[in-house]
Design a protein around this motif. Structure first.
Motif, PDB file in Angstrom:
ATOM      1  N   MET A 124       0.838  -1.196   0.000  1.00  0.00           N
ATOM      2  CA  MET A 124       0.000   0.000   0.000  1.00  0.00           C
ATOM      3  C   MET A 124       0.875   1.249   0.000  1.00  0.00           C
ATOM      4  SD  MET A 124      -2.698  -1.333   2.880  1.00  0.00           S
ATOM      5  CE  MET A 124      -3.286  -3.041   2.799  1.00  0.00           C
ATOM      6  N   LEU A 125       0.313   2.352  -0.441  1.00  0.00           N
ATOM      7  CA  LEU A 125       1.004   3.628  -0.532  1.00  0.00           C
ATOM      8  C   LEU A 125       0.628   4.475   0.678  1.00  0.00           C
ATOM      9  CD1 LEU A 125       2.885   5.204  -2.465  1.00  0.00           C
ATOM     10  CD2 LEU A 125       0.840   6.290  -3.408  1.00  0.00           C
ATOM     11  N   THR A 126       1.636   4.973   1.381  1.00  0.00           N
ATOM     12  CA  THR A 126       1.400   5.769   2.584  1.00  0.00           C
ATOM     13  C   THR A 126       1.197   7.241   2.230  1.00  0.00           C
ATOM     14  OG1 THR A 126       3.765   6.104   2.922  1.00  0.00           O
ATOM     15  CG2 THR A 126       2.775   4.165   3.938  1.00  0.00           C
ATOM     16  N   GLU A 127       0.961   8.051   3.267  1.00  0.00           N
ATOM     17  CA  GLU A 127       0.726   9.477   3.050  1.00  0.00           C
ATOM     18  C   GLU A 127       1.953  10.183   2.511  1.00  0.00           C
ATOM     19  OE1 GLU A 127      -1.028  13.296   5.593  1.00  0.00           O
ATOM     20  OE2 GLU A 127      -0.289  11.504   6.614  1.00  0.00           O
ATOM     21  N   ASP A 128       3.145   9.766   2.944  1.00  0.00           N
ATOM     22  CA  ASP A 128       4.375  10.383   2.441  1.00  0.00           C
ATOM     23  C   ASP A 128       4.924   9.679   1.207  1.00  0.00           C
ATOM     24  OD1 ASP A 128       4.863   8.103   3.832  1.00  0.00           O
ATOM     25  OD2 ASP A 128       6.474   8.904   5.075  1.00  0.00           O
ATOM     26  N   GLU A 129       4.038   8.958   0.471  1.00  0.00           N
ATOM     27  CA  GLU A 129       4.350   8.354  -0.833  1.00  0.00           C
ATOM     28  C   GLU A 129       5.461   7.318  -0.722  1.00  0.00           C
ATOM     29  OE1 GLU A 129       5.116  11.464  -3.582  1.00  0.00           O
ATOM     30  OE2 GLU A 129       3.076  12.274  -3.504  1.00  0.00           O
ATOM     31  N   ASN A 130       5.360   6.467   0.242  1.00  0.00           N
ATOM     32  CA  ASN A 130       6.264   5.324   0.388  1.00  0.00           C
ATOM     33  C   ASN A 130       5.455   4.040   0.343  1.00  0.00           C
ATOM     34  OD1 ASN A 130       8.839   6.630   0.744  1.00  0.00           O
ATOM     35  ND2 ASN A 130       8.149   7.251   2.779  1.00  0.00           N
ATOM     36  N   MET A 131       6.071   3.003  -0.184  1.00  0.00           N
ATOM     37  CA  MET A 131       5.408   1.710  -0.265  1.00  0.00           C
ATOM     38  C   MET A 131       5.676   0.922   1.019  1.00  0.00           C
ATOM     39  SD  MET A 131       3.692   1.490  -3.054  1.00  0.00           S
ATOM     40  CE  MET A 131       3.349  -0.251  -3.014  1.00  0.00           C
ATOM     41  N   VAL A 132       4.637   0.291   1.515  1.00  0.00           N
ATOM     42  CA  VAL A 132       4.762  -0.531   2.717  1.00  0.00           C
ATOM     43  C   VAL A 132       3.799  -1.701   2.587  1.00  0.00           C
ATOM     44  CG1 VAL A 132       3.048   0.823   3.974  1.00  0.00           C
ATOM     45  CG2 VAL A 132       4.688  -0.540   5.226  1.00  0.00           C
ATOM     46  N   ARG A 133       4.242  -2.850   3.067  1.00  0.00           N
ATOM     47  CA  ARG A 133       3.392  -4.037   3.027  1.00  0.00           C
ATOM     48  C   ARG A 133       2.785  -4.250   4.411  1.00  0.00           C
ATOM     49  NH1 ARG A 133       2.181  -8.278  -0.001  1.00  0.00           N
ATOM     50  NH2 ARG A 133       1.650 -10.262   1.018  1.00  0.00           N
ATOM     51  N   VAL A 134       1.450  -4.255   4.457  1.00  0.00           N
ATOM     52  CA  VAL A 134       0.723  -4.339   5.714  1.00  0.00           C
ATOM     53  C   VAL A 134      -0.111  -5.617   5.718  1.00  0.00           C
ATOM     54  CG1 VAL A 134      -0.973  -3.228   7.219  1.00  0.00           C
ATOM     55  CG2 VAL A 134       0.652  -1.843   5.930  1.00  0.00           C
ATOM     56  N   GLU A 135      -0.140  -6.267   6.866  1.00  0.00           N
ATOM     57  CA  GLU A 135      -0.951  -7.478   7.043  1.00  0.00           C
ATOM     58  C   GLU A 135      -1.724  -7.350   8.354  1.00  0.00           C
ATOM     59  OE1 GLU A 135      -0.458 -12.351   7.292  1.00  0.00           O
ATOM     60  OE2 GLU A 135       1.299 -11.045   7.030  1.00  0.00           O
ATOM     61  N   MET A 136      -3.070  -7.434   8.230  1.00  0.00           N
ATOM     62  CA  MET A 136      -3.941  -7.323   9.400  1.00  0.00           C
ATOM     63  C   MET A 136      -4.949  -8.455   9.384  1.00  0.00           C
ATOM     64  SD  MET A 136      -4.598  -3.223   9.810  1.00  0.00           S
ATOM     65  CE  MET A 136      -5.149  -3.426  11.494  1.00  0.00           C
ATOM     66  N   GLU A 137      -5.471  -8.752  10.562  1.00  0.00           N
ATOM     67  CA  GLU A 137      -6.449  -9.826  10.714  1.00  0.00           C
ATOM     68  C   GLU A 137      -7.585  -9.362  11.610  1.00  0.00           C
ATOM     69  OE1 GLU A 137      -5.378 -13.322  13.031  1.00  0.00           O
ATOM     70  OE2 GLU A 137      -6.101 -14.580  11.374  1.00  0.00           O
ATOM     71  N   MET A 138      -8.802  -9.712  11.194  1.00  0.00           N
ATOM     72  CA  MET A 138      -9.989  -9.317  11.935  1.00  0.00           C
ATOM     73  C   MET A 138     -10.679 -10.555  12.503  1.00  0.00           C
ATOM     74  SD  MET A 138     -13.455  -7.529  10.442  1.00  0.00           S
ATOM     75  CE  MET A 138     -13.609  -8.914   9.320  1.00  0.00           C
ATOM     76  N   GLN A 139     -11.203 -10.428  13.712  1.00  0.00           N
ATOM     77  CA  GLN A 139     -11.997 -11.475  14.338  1.00  0.00           C
ATOM     78  C   GLN A 139     -13.415 -10.939  14.537  1.00  0.00           C
ATOM     79  OE1 GLN A 139      -9.956 -12.546  17.931  1.00  0.00           O
ATOM     80  NE2 GLN A 139      -8.359 -13.688  16.864  1.00  0.00           N
ATOM     81  N   TYR A 140     -14.402 -11.724  14.102  1.00  0.00           N
ATOM     82  CA  TYR A 140     -15.777 -11.257  14.162  1.00  0.00           C
ATOM     83  C   TYR A 140     -16.704 -12.416  14.513  1.00  0.00           C
ATOM     84  CZ  TYR A 140     -16.338 -13.406   9.545  1.00  0.00           C
ATOM     85  OH  TYR A 140     -16.377 -14.296   8.499  1.00  0.00           O
ATOM     86  N   ARG A 141     -17.946 -12.051  14.872  1.00  0.00           N
ATOM     87  CA  ARG A 141     -18.984 -13.029  15.188  1.00  0.00           C
ATOM     88  C   ARG A 141     -20.284 -12.569  14.543  1.00  0.00           C
ATOM     89  NH1 ARG A 141     -19.183 -12.596  20.515  1.00  0.00           N
ATOM     90  NH2 ARG A 141     -17.779 -14.315  20.997  1.00  0.00           N
ATOM     91  N   ILE A 142     -21.091 -13.520  14.083  1.00  0.00           N
ATOM     92  CA  ILE A 142     -22.372 -13.203  13.450  1.00  0.00           C
ATOM     93  C   ILE A 142     -23.370 -12.825  14.535  1.00  0.00           C
ATOM     94  CG2 ILE A 142     -24.257 -14.102  12.052  1.00  0.00           C
ATOM     95  CD1 ILE A 142     -22.258 -15.950  10.707  1.00  0.00           C
ATOM     96  N   SER A 143     -23.957 -11.641  14.415  1.00  0.00           N
ATOM     97  CA  SER A 143     -24.928 -11.162  15.397  1.00  0.00           C
ATOM     98  C   SER A 143     -26.369 -11.261  14.904  1.00  0.00           C
ATOM     99  CB  SER A 143     -24.612  -9.702  15.764  1.00  0.00           C
ATOM    100  OG  SER A 143     -24.641  -8.885  14.600  1.00  0.00           O
TER     101      SER A 143
END
Length: 383
Positions: A124-143
């Motif tokens: 992804m491209l950051t605010e100061d125009e640098n490339m960075v690879r980000v990995e995130m994980e979400m945990q959810y439940r059906i409501s």
């Protein structure tokens, strides 16, 4: 003899009936005979009665099968979305054994207790125009099982796209240093808030449990330089912490030293005031004596002052009369030598006395000395 034993053909039920051999009866003939008996019992053996009984029996069988097919089971962690003719009834089937009307009602089980994972990663491209690879994980439940089933075509795909969009939005409004160092927690919170805002509009029927920031790293080509920069920032923080610890350690000592100096200054002040008051009192006592005998008093003060001065200084006697050679006598050295000799003699006498006390004839020697002293005293008294 049994019919199936050798020579028992005449007893075979399938042979010699009506004067001719025959095989097993046909199944169609058996059914016709059976329904014929039912028809006779119903009054008359007509074809109409036979057809009515068959249709009734068939309907009973179909009704039983239909009733039995309506039983279903919902697991403990699931809730069932009940539809009637394809429309939501607003009823959730609870865990356990239940019954529905087959071909009319439909139950879709949805797991509402298990926590599910959904991850997203990419460059992804950051605010100061640098490339960075980000990995995130979400945990959810059906409501809401109904919204999860019918709000969108593929809820998992929609949720994945929403997560990816939220991450890219937050990273695009954050500088690279914040993503790689101490801004991860802030970015994680912002991604969660952004994702909740997106899925609330879709009504997917899920509740976000947690958001994990798994990894963030620069491109492989510049990874070494960024590692050095991060190490330098960590060293800076460590040095600041060490300096703060040193300041916290040094400050109490400095405060103690300041307090001690203040107390010493206060004591010096009070001592100086007392000494000055003492000097004033002494001069006030000397004033009447000076008025009575000025010359004597002046001479005595001079001698006392010189005594105080010479008591703490080295003294040298110089002969300035006579020949042109200057003769001086170092009295302080002579006094020191004399004092050292006297101290040596005292130590020697002390050691000798201790040796005599420790010897076997020390007591007799002491008695002899005492007797001599007594005799000398007696003689002096007579004289």
């Amino acid at each position: 003899m049994a019919w199936n034993e050798p020579g028992g053909d005449k007893n075979d039920p399938w042979k010699n009936r009506g004067g001719k051999e025959q095989g097993p009866p046909d199944l169609d003939d058996v059914l016709k005979n059976l329904f014929g008996k039912f028809g006779k019992a119903g009054g008359g053996g007509s074809g109409k009665s036979y057809t009515g009984m068959g249709v009734g029996l068939l309907l009973v069988i179909l009704l039983v099968v239909w009733a039995l097919s309506g039983f279903y089971t919902i697991k403990e962690a699931e809730r069932g979305v009940l539809l009637r003719f394809g429309e939501n009834t607003g009823i959730l089937a609870q865990p356990g054994l239940s019954w529905k009307m087959t071909f009319i009602d439909e139950v879709i089980p949805v797991n509402v207790q298990s926590i599910r994972d959904q991850g997203s990663a990419g460059a992804m491209l950051t605010e100061d125009e640098n490339m960075v690879r980000v990995e995130m994980e979400m945990q959810y439940r059906i409501s809401d099982p109904y919204q999860w089933t019918f709000s969108v075509t593929d809820p998992e795909t929609s949720l994945s796209q929403a997560l990816d969009s939220a991450i890219r939005y937050v990273v695009g409004h954050t500088k690279m240093d914040d993503i790689l160092t101490d801004g991860r927690e802030t970015a994680r919170q912002r991604v969660r808030e952004e994702l909740e805002g997106i899925i609330s509009a879709y009504n997917i029927g899920v509740t976000i449990i947690d958001m994990n920031f798994k990894d963030a790293r620069p491109p492989q080509e510049v990874k070494a330089a960024f590692d050095d920069a991060i190490a330098a920032q960590e060293d800076e923080v460590r040095f600041i912490r060490e300096a703060e610890a040193y300041a916290r350690e040094l400050e109490p000592k400095a405060r103690g030293q300041v307090n001690r100096m203040n107390e010493e200054a206060q004591a010096y002040k009070e001592r100086s005031i007392l000494e000055a008051q003492g000097e004033v009192a002494r001069f006030e006592e000397l004033l009447p004596q000076y008025i009575a005998a000025p010359e004597v008093t002046r001479q005595r003060i001079y001698i006392e002052t010189m005594e105080q001065v010479f008591s703490s200084t080295s003294k040298i006697m110089v002969d300035t009369k006579g020949s042109g050679n200057m003769m001086y006598l170092p009295l302080d050295k002579i006094m020191e030598r004399q004092n050292s000799q006297t101290q040596a003699q005292r130590d020697q006498a002390k050691n000798t006395l201790e040796g005599l006390r420790n010897s076997s004839d020390a007591e007799s020697l002491l008695n002899r000395v005492q007797n001599n002293n007594i005799r000398s005293t007696t003689r002096q008294g007579r004289n």
